[in-house]
Design a protein around this motif. Structure first.
Motif, PDB file in Angstrom:
ATOM      1  N   ARG A   1       0.792  -1.227   0.000  1.00  0.00           N
ATOM      2  CA  ARG A   1       0.000   0.000   0.000  1.00  0.00           C
ATOM      3  C   ARG A   1       0.828   1.283   0.000  1.00  0.00           C
ATOM      4  O   ARG A   1       0.321   2.339  -0.394  1.00  0.00           O
ATOM      5  CB  ARG A   1      -0.932  -0.002   1.194  1.00  0.00           C
ATOM      6  CG  ARG A   1      -1.903  -1.184   1.159  1.00  0.00           C
ATOM      7  CD  ARG A   1      -2.716  -1.278   2.437  1.00  0.00           C
ATOM      8  NE  ARG A   1      -3.661  -2.374   2.375  1.00  0.00           N
ATOM      9  CZ  ARG A   1      -4.875  -2.282   1.874  1.00  0.00           C
ATOM     10  NH1 ARG A   1      -5.294  -1.151   1.365  1.00  0.00           N
ATOM     11  NH2 ARG A   1      -5.669  -3.323   1.870  1.00  0.00           N
ATOM     12  N   ALA A   2       2.068   1.214   0.472  1.00  0.00           N
ATOM     13  CA  ALA A   2       2.929   2.393   0.538  1.00  0.00           C
ATOM     14  C   ALA A   2       4.375   1.897   0.594  1.00  0.00           C
ATOM     15  O   ALA A   2       4.622   0.734   0.927  1.00  0.00           O
ATOM     16  CB  ALA A   2       2.591   3.236   1.768  1.00  0.00           C
ATOM     17  N   PRO A   3       5.328   2.766   0.281  1.00  0.00           N
ATOM     18  CA  PRO A   3       6.736   2.340   0.285  1.00  0.00           C
ATOM     19  C   PRO A   3       7.252   2.036   1.690  1.00  0.00           C
ATOM     20  O   PRO A   3       6.916   2.721   2.650  1.00  0.00           O
ATOM     21  CB  PRO A   3       7.490   3.524  -0.307  1.00  0.00           C
ATOM     22  CG  PRO A   3       6.494   4.506  -0.759  1.00  0.00           C
ATOM     23  CD  PRO A   3       5.168   4.139  -0.185  1.00  0.00           C
ATOM     24  N   LEU A   4       8.077   1.023   1.771  1.00  0.00           N
ATOM     25  CA  LEU A   4       8.833   0.701   2.978  1.00  0.00           C
ATOM     26  C   LEU A   4      10.276   1.098   2.688  1.00  0.00           C
ATOM     27  O   LEU A   4      10.804   0.762   1.624  1.00  0.00           O
ATOM     28  CB  LEU A   4       8.727  -0.794   3.289  1.00  0.00           C
ATOM     29  CG  LEU A   4       9.448  -1.298   4.540  1.00  0.00           C
ATOM     30  CD1 LEU A   4       8.903  -0.619   5.793  1.00  0.00           C
ATOM     31  CD2 LEU A   4       9.314  -2.802   4.646  1.00  0.00           C
ATOM     32  N   ARG A   5      10.902   1.807   3.627  1.00  0.00           N
ATOM     33  CA  ARG A   5      12.254   2.319   3.397  1.00  0.00           C
ATOM     34  C   ARG A   5      13.206   1.887   4.513  1.00  0.00           C
ATOM     35  O   ARG A   5      12.798   1.707   5.662  1.00  0.00           O
ATOM     36  CB  ARG A   5      12.232   3.844   3.343  1.00  0.00           C
ATOM     37  CG  ARG A   5      11.549   4.418   2.133  1.00  0.00           C
ATOM     38  CD  ARG A   5      11.695   5.935   2.093  1.00  0.00           C
ATOM     39  NE  ARG A   5      11.512   6.473   0.769  1.00  0.00           N
ATOM     40  CZ  ARG A   5      10.330   6.660   0.196  1.00  0.00           C
ATOM     41  NH1 ARG A   5       9.247   6.360   0.839  1.00  0.00           N
ATOM     42  NH2 ARG A   5      10.242   7.165  -1.022  1.00  0.00           N
ATOM     43  N   ALA A   6      14.459   1.736   4.145  1.00  0.00           N
ATOM     44  CA  ALA A   6      15.502   1.532   5.161  1.00  0.00           C
ATOM     45  C   ALA A   6      15.464   2.735   6.096  1.00  0.00           C
ATOM     46  O   ALA A   6      15.220   3.857   5.665  1.00  0.00           O
ATOM     47  CB  ALA A   6      16.853   1.395   4.483  1.00  0.00           C
ATOM     48  N   GLY A   7      15.674   2.466   7.379  1.00  0.00           N
ATOM     49  CA  GLY A   7      15.607   3.516   8.383  1.00  0.00           C
ATOM     50  C   GLY A   7      14.238   3.623   9.033  1.00  0.00           C
ATOM     51  O   GLY A   7      14.074   4.354  10.004  1.00  0.00           O
ATOM     52  N   ASP A   8      13.246   2.885   8.520  1.00  0.00           N
ATOM     53  CA  ASP A   8      11.919   2.883   9.129  1.00  0.00           C
ATOM     54  C   ASP A   8      11.924   2.018  10.391  1.00  0.00           C
ATOM     55  O   ASP A   8      12.668   1.037  10.488  1.00  0.00           O
ATOM     56  CB  ASP A   8      10.867   2.301   8.172  1.00  0.00           C
ATOM     57  CG  ASP A   8      10.501   3.239   7.037  1.00  0.00           C
ATOM     58  OD1 ASP A   8      10.870   4.429   7.089  1.00  0.00           O
ATOM     59  OD2 ASP A   8       9.838   2.767   6.087  1.00  0.00           O
ATOM     60  N   VAL A   9      11.071   2.373  11.322  1.00  0.00           N
ATOM     61  CA  VAL A   9      10.741   1.503  12.448  1.00  0.00           C
ATOM     62  C   VAL A   9       9.323   1.023  12.168  1.00  0.00           C
ATOM     63  O   VAL A   9       8.420   1.838  11.959  1.00  0.00           O
ATOM     64  CB  VAL A   9      10.811   2.235  13.801  1.00  0.00           C
ATOM     65  CG1 VAL A   9      10.363   1.311  14.929  1.00  0.00           C
ATOM     66  CG2 VAL A   9      12.222   2.749  14.060  1.00  0.00           C
ATOM     67  N   VAL A  10       9.153  -0.295  12.131  1.00  0.00           N
ATOM     68  CA  VAL A  10       7.858  -0.857  11.763  1.00  0.00           C
ATOM     69  C   VAL A  10       7.242  -1.630  12.912  1.00  0.00           C
ATOM     70  O   VAL A  10       7.941  -2.171  13.769  1.00  0.00           O
ATOM     71  CB  VAL A  10       7.958  -1.777  10.516  1.00  0.00           C
ATOM     72  CG1 VAL A  10       8.367  -0.981   9.289  1.00  0.00           C
ATOM     73  CG2 VAL A  10       8.900  -2.936  10.746  1.00  0.00           C
ATOM     74  N   GLU A  11       5.917  -1.650  12.903  1.00  0.00           N
ATOM     75  CA  GLU A  11       5.144  -2.485  13.803  1.00  0.00           C
ATOM     76  C   GLU A  11       4.446  -3.516  12.930  1.00  0.00           C
ATOM     77  O   GLU A  11       3.746  -3.150  11.981  1.00  0.00           O
ATOM     78  CB  GLU A  11       4.125  -1.642  14.558  1.00  0.00           C
ATOM     79  CG  GLU A  11       3.307  -2.439  15.552  1.00  0.00           C
ATOM     80  CD  GLU A  11       2.365  -1.547  16.338  1.00  0.00           C
ATOM     81  OE1 GLU A  11       2.815  -0.992  17.362  1.00  0.00           O
ATOM     82  OE2 GLU A  11       1.211  -1.404  15.906  1.00  0.00           O
ATOM     83  N   VAL A  12       4.665  -4.786  13.235  1.00  0.00           N
ATOM     84  CA  VAL A  12       4.118  -5.886  12.456  1.00  0.00           C
ATOM     85  C   VAL A  12       3.126  -6.625  13.347  1.00  0.00           C
ATOM     86  O   VAL A  12       3.458  -6.995  14.474  1.00  0.00           O
ATOM     87  CB  VAL A  12       5.232  -6.863  12.014  1.00  0.00           C
ATOM     88  CG1 VAL A  12       4.673  -7.950  11.121  1.00  0.00           C
ATOM     89  CG2 VAL A  12       6.362  -6.115  11.339  1.00  0.00           C
ATOM     90  N   SER A  13       1.921  -6.846  12.826  1.00  0.00           N
ATOM     91  CA  SER A  13       0.913  -7.514  13.655  1.00  0.00           C
ATOM     92  C   SER A  13       0.281  -8.679  12.908  1.00  0.00           C
ATOM     93  O   SER A  13       0.216  -8.696  11.685  1.00  0.00           O
ATOM     94  CB  SER A  13      -0.176  -6.527  14.077  1.00  0.00           C
ATOM     95  OG  SER A  13      -0.870  -6.037  12.950  1.00  0.00           O
TER      96      SER A  13
END
Length: 129
Positions: free
Chosen positions: A64-76
């Motif tokens: 749905r949107a770009p994922l970039r290096a340096g992101d902090v993600v929450e995965v559920s």
């Protein structure tokens, strides 16, 4: 005996390292999200059935949107259906913080409010009977 119940939710948080960037703009490929879904599904199976389980299939994946290096993600992962040996899970990756490095501020980052939904999926896992 299974502890799998509809509505049970597992959440992981992770920093996306720059070593995973494959494209211009520090973009990370979609397979990275699928790997994260595998990790959170494994914890779900361990918690509900005392076994790592096996990923059987995806019925839907949406980038749905770009994922970039340096992101902090929450995965559920959330259980939406329980069978005798199968569990259908809804997955989501949200970016909760994003790196905004510049030459003047190479470590700059900001918290995203609200978080940015980048990937969703529905998948099925199976556990021993």
């Amino acid at each position: 005996m299974s502890g799998a119940e509809v509505g049970l939710r597992i959440v992981h948080r992770r920093y996306v390292p720059y070593s995973h960037a494959h494209y211009a703009g520090h973009l990370v490929d979609g397979a990275y999200s699928l790997g994260l879904f595998g990790d959170v599904a494994t914890e779900m199976c361990i918690r509900t059935d005392g076994d790592e389980g096996l990923f059987a299939s995806y019925s839907d994946v949406q980038f749905r949107a770009p994922l970039r290096a340096g992101d902090v993600v929450e995965v559920s992962a959330e259980i939406v259906k329980v069978g005798s040996r199968s569990r259908v899970l809804d997955f989501a990756v949200h970016v909760v913080a994003r790196g905004e490095a510049t030459e003047e501020a190479p470590g700059a980052a900001r918290v995203l409010d609200p978080p940015l939904l980048v990937t969703t999926a529905t998948g099925t896992v199976v556990v021993p009977g």
